[in-house]
Design an enzyme around this catalytic site. Sequence first.
Site, PDB file in Angstrom:
ATOM      1  N   GLY A  42       6.670  14.844  -2.308  1.00 45.80           N
ATOM      2  CA  GLY A  42       7.519  14.289  -3.366  1.00 45.80           C
ATOM      3  C   GLY A  42       6.742  14.035  -4.636  1.00 45.80           C
ATOM      4  O   GLY A  42       5.531  13.825  -4.608  1.00 45.80           O
TER       5      GLY A  42
ATOM      6  N   HIS B 188       9.681   9.610   3.209  1.00 45.83           N
ATOM      7  CA  HIS B 188       9.077   8.822   4.286  1.00 45.83           C
ATOM      8  C   HIS B 188      10.041   7.844   4.950  1.00 45.83           C
ATOM      9  O   HIS B 188       9.641   7.122   5.868  1.00 45.83           O
ATOM     10  CB  HIS B 188       7.816   8.112   3.783  1.00 45.83           C
ATOM     11  CG  HIS B 188       6.694   9.081   3.567  1.00 45.83           C
ATOM     12  ND1 HIS B 188       6.105   9.760   4.591  1.00 45.83           N
ATOM     13  CD2 HIS B 188       6.104   9.522   2.433  1.00 45.83           C
ATOM     14  CE1 HIS B 188       5.184  10.575   4.100  1.00 45.83           C
ATOM     15  NE2 HIS B 188       5.166  10.441   2.797  1.00 45.83           N
TER      16      HIS B 188
ATOM     17  N   GLU C 246       3.646   5.881   1.839  1.00 41.82           N
ATOM     18  CA  GLU C 246       3.836   6.218   3.255  1.00 41.82           C
ATOM     19  C   GLU C 246       3.454   5.025   4.123  1.00 41.82           C
ATOM     20  O   GLU C 246       4.168   4.645   5.046  1.00 41.82           O
ATOM     21  CB  GLU C 246       2.981   7.451   3.584  1.00 41.82           C
ATOM     22  CG  GLU C 246       3.224   8.041   4.952  1.00 41.82           C
ATOM     23  CD  GLU C 246       2.419   7.381   6.055  1.00 41.82           C
ATOM     24  OE1 GLU C 246       2.864   7.435   7.203  1.00 41.82           O
ATOM     25  OE2 GLU C 246       1.352   6.781   5.781  1.00 41.82           O
TER      26      GLU C 246
ATOM     27  N   HIS D 164      -0.977 -23.004  -9.789  1.00 42.28           N
ATOM     28  CA  HIS D 164      -1.602 -21.832 -10.427  1.00 42.28           C
ATOM     29  C   HIS D 164      -0.606 -20.649 -10.492  1.00 42.28           C
ATOM     30  O   HIS D 164      -0.368 -20.071 -11.552  1.00 42.28           O
ATOM     31  CB  HIS D 164      -2.843 -21.456  -9.607  1.00 42.28           C
ATOM     32  CG  HIS D 164      -3.653 -20.353 -10.183  1.00 42.28           C
ATOM     33  ND1 HIS D 164      -4.823 -20.578 -10.871  1.00 42.28           N
ATOM     34  CD2 HIS D 164      -3.472 -19.012 -10.202  1.00 42.28           C
ATOM     35  CE1 HIS D 164      -5.325 -19.427 -11.268  1.00 42.28           C
ATOM     36  NE2 HIS D 164      -4.510 -18.453 -10.869  1.00 42.28           N
ATOM     37  N   GLU D 165      -0.021 -20.351  -9.356  1.00 41.22           N
ATOM     38  CA  GLU D 165       0.896 -19.199  -9.306  1.00 41.22           C
ATOM     39  C   GLU D 165       2.155 -19.466 -10.129  1.00 41.22           C
ATOM     40  O   GLU D 165       2.689 -18.560 -10.770  1.00 41.22           O
ATOM     41  CB  GLU D 165       1.275 -18.853  -7.854  1.00 41.22           C
ATOM     42  CG  GLU D 165       0.107 -18.463  -6.964  1.00 41.22           C
ATOM     43  CD  GLU D 165      -0.774 -17.373  -7.568  1.00 41.22           C
ATOM     44  OE1 GLU D 165      -0.260 -16.498  -8.287  1.00 41.22           O
ATOM     45  OE2 GLU D 165      -1.999 -17.433  -7.334  1.00 41.22           O
TER      46      GLU D 165
ATOM     47  N   HIS E 105       1.446 -18.736 -13.757  1.00 45.14           N
ATOM     48  CA  HIS E 105       1.546 -17.289 -14.039  1.00 45.14           C
ATOM     49  C   HIS E 105       3.019 -16.883 -14.172  1.00 45.14           C
ATOM     50  O   HIS E 105       3.398 -16.175 -15.101  1.00 45.14           O
ATOM     51  CB  HIS E 105       0.975 -16.475 -12.863  1.00 45.14           C
ATOM     52  CG  HIS E 105      -0.523 -16.446 -12.769  1.00 45.14           C
ATOM     53  ND1 HIS E 105      -1.334 -16.149 -13.831  1.00 45.14           N
ATOM     54  CD2 HIS E 105      -1.357 -16.630 -11.705  1.00 45.14           C
ATOM     55  CE1 HIS E 105      -2.608 -16.164 -13.435  1.00 45.14           C
ATOM     56  NE2 HIS E 105      -2.644 -16.464 -12.151  1.00 45.14           N
TER      57      HIS E 105
HETATM   58  P1  ATP Z   1      -7.692  12.294  -0.562  1.00 43.33           P
HETATM   59  O1  ATP Z   1      -8.090  12.685  -1.942  1.00 43.33           O
HETATM   60  O2  ATP Z   1      -8.010  10.857  -0.245  1.00 43.33           O
HETATM   61  O3  ATP Z   1      -8.143  13.263   0.494  1.00 43.33           O
HETATM   62  P2  ATP Z   1      -5.086  13.510  -0.721  1.00 43.33           P
HETATM   63  O4  ATP Z   1      -4.709  13.612  -2.153  1.00 43.33           O
HETATM   64  O5  ATP Z   1      -5.580  14.742  -0.059  1.00 43.33           O
HETATM   65  O6  ATP Z   1      -6.096  12.298  -0.523  1.00 43.33           O
HETATM   66  P3  ATP Z   1      -3.155  13.485   1.369  1.00 43.33           P
HETATM   67  O7  ATP Z   1      -4.177  13.471   2.451  1.00 43.33           O
HETATM   68  O8  ATP Z   1      -2.465  14.770   1.109  1.00 43.33           O
HETATM   69  O9  ATP Z   1      -3.820  12.944   0.025  1.00 43.33           O
HETATM   70  O10 ATP Z   1      -2.074  12.356   1.623  1.00 43.33           O
HETATM   71  C1  ATP Z   1      -2.220  11.366   2.634  1.00 43.33           C
HETATM   72  C2  ATP Z   1      -0.867  10.995   3.179  1.00 43.33           C
HETATM   73  O11 ATP Z   1      -0.117  10.320   2.156  1.00 43.33           O
HETATM   74  C3  ATP Z   1      -0.019  12.207   3.549  1.00 43.33           C
HETATM   75  O12 ATP Z   1      -0.204  12.543   4.889  1.00 43.33           O
HETATM   76  C4  ATP Z   1       1.385  11.706   3.285  1.00 43.33           C
HETATM   77  O13 ATP Z   1       1.885  10.980   4.374  1.00 43.33           O
HETATM   78  C5  ATP Z   1       1.231  10.759   2.128  1.00 43.33           C
HETATM   79  N1  ATP Z   1       1.455  11.411   0.819  1.00 43.33           N
HETATM   80  C6  ATP Z   1       0.545  11.517  -0.175  1.00 43.33           C
HETATM   81  N2  ATP Z   1       1.087  12.122  -1.244  1.00 43.33           N
HETATM   82  C7  ATP Z   1       2.363  12.417  -0.929  1.00 43.33           C
HETATM   83  C8  ATP Z   1       3.427  13.047  -1.624  1.00 43.33           C
HETATM   84  N3  ATP Z   1       3.276  13.484  -2.873  1.00 43.33           N
HETATM   85  N4  ATP Z   1       4.618  13.177  -0.995  1.00 43.33           N
HETATM   86  C9  ATP Z   1       4.774  12.726   0.268  1.00 43.33           C
HETATM   87  N5  ATP Z   1       3.800  12.118   0.976  1.00 43.33           N
HETATM   88  C10 ATP Z   1       2.613  11.956   0.395  1.00 43.33           C
END
Ligand code: ATP
Length: 490
Positions: free
Chosen positions: A64, A249, A277, A328-329, A332
Amino acid sequence: MGIGFGLAAVIFLGIAGYDVFPLIFLAAAGAVLYFIARSRGLLARSFAGGNPGIRHEVTFNDIGGQATAINELKEALEFIRNHSDIQKLGIRPLKGILLTGPPGTGKTLLAKAAAGYTDAAFVAASGSEFIEMYAGVGAQRVRKLFQTARETSQRMGKNNSIIFIDEIEILGGKRGQTTSHLEYDQTLNELLVQMDGLKVDDRVRVLLIAATNRVDMLDPALLRPGRFDRQVKVELPDREGRLEILKIHTRNKPLADDVNLEAIARETFGFSGAHLESMANEAAIMAMREKLHQIHHRHFHEAIDKVMMGERLDRRPSPAELRRVAIHETGHAFVSEYLRRGSVSALTITPRGQALGYMRQTPEDDTYLYTRDYLENQIAVMLAGAVAEEMMLGGRSTGAGNDYLQATKTADQIINSGMSELGIIDPETLPRSFRYRTQKKILQAQEERVRDYLEIKKKELTRVVDLLLEQEKISGQQLRKILGQQIQCA
Ligand code: ATP
């Protein structure tokens, strides 16, 4: 089968009266050596992320908020899909695509989806797997990786293979910069050699997809034409993007009618796909703990807090500390509401992560450019906690340390972008005393503004603090009711 035969042979020999202990000993030693070699990545299988060539079900529909990145990637992948046209026109093959962007934004997912899109075998590795103390090991692993990619796709009857290397900056950093640079350099050289060796008429067409969030660290040789020809930026999702990711998700989760995904997308500015996620997952776990069959909006709310601030802690501050945290909160929250009506989403005195309590704001819209007014308002909200403590309890506490740090950073932003009384400056050469004086002036002006407002609202402040101590958590609506503002807010 081999293990079965071996066992049968040992049992047979045992029954026939032979001494089988040496055989058993040798087999056990062999198994230990095999597992050590696997865990150190000396065998080809280890390069494939545990699943060499297994077809991954991820498609671009599972990703997404990355429409631009997906389009750019698909465009690049046409080189592989329309392979015969490319060959006829004598176009050199695309050898590498570099995905750049913050962690958790979906770079690995994109690479997996690319494999499905091009009907390719998928082999994954991380940059850190190639770095060893011993010269030559990394280079050997690079060769093995390309070999594994070719063999895997042949085994699967495919013509294409995608190699995905995460954290490429570890393996592909600028040469000659590390202490054990000989090993690093040899590894990177081998990668360049392997990439240069990819040809359009290879039986298996190999494409390298690499990911990094430090493109500035990469050796320029990697970015030259003919190596990573295409760069695709994978950014943090905007509000629409976050909504798309949330829908993905929550597809498999039973949601109650009160769940408003749009409001959740609005509240999660700065969250990556991985954060979203994890948040959806946490919300489901909370519903399960309450033995419910559906996930409610409040579960998502709590899950946002958890992802942002960490796990709720059992540690219980003393009553005097709790009162201070509540003041405090509330400070804010009051100033936040005063400066932008409807901006407080919730405030709580439940300890979580490093914080003893916190106030959560709802960003109106994703903002990328800031005016001086905006930044000053931010500073005012940051300082309001300490000012409220001072006003109600006669002194401040260490609880405001992080607020000051943020406020000073924000004042610096004003100075560096030429919006302070110093006018346009060169941040590198600005004398420290000038910076300090200007910072102080900006912070003091906001402190006074906050004090004036909170003095007027002292009575309401006490009421909210008492309610917060009683309930532990107050929603934005409740707060606005007390402040006499009937604002409709998610
Ligand atoms: P890193 O740089 O830390 O390796 P990455 O950019 O490769 O991270 P992913 O490993 O592809 O990120 O994403 C980790 C998890 O987060 C995925 O398995 C998914 O569940 C969720 N996720 C991340 N980006 C998206 C997205 N654009 N759409 C849907 N789910 C996502």
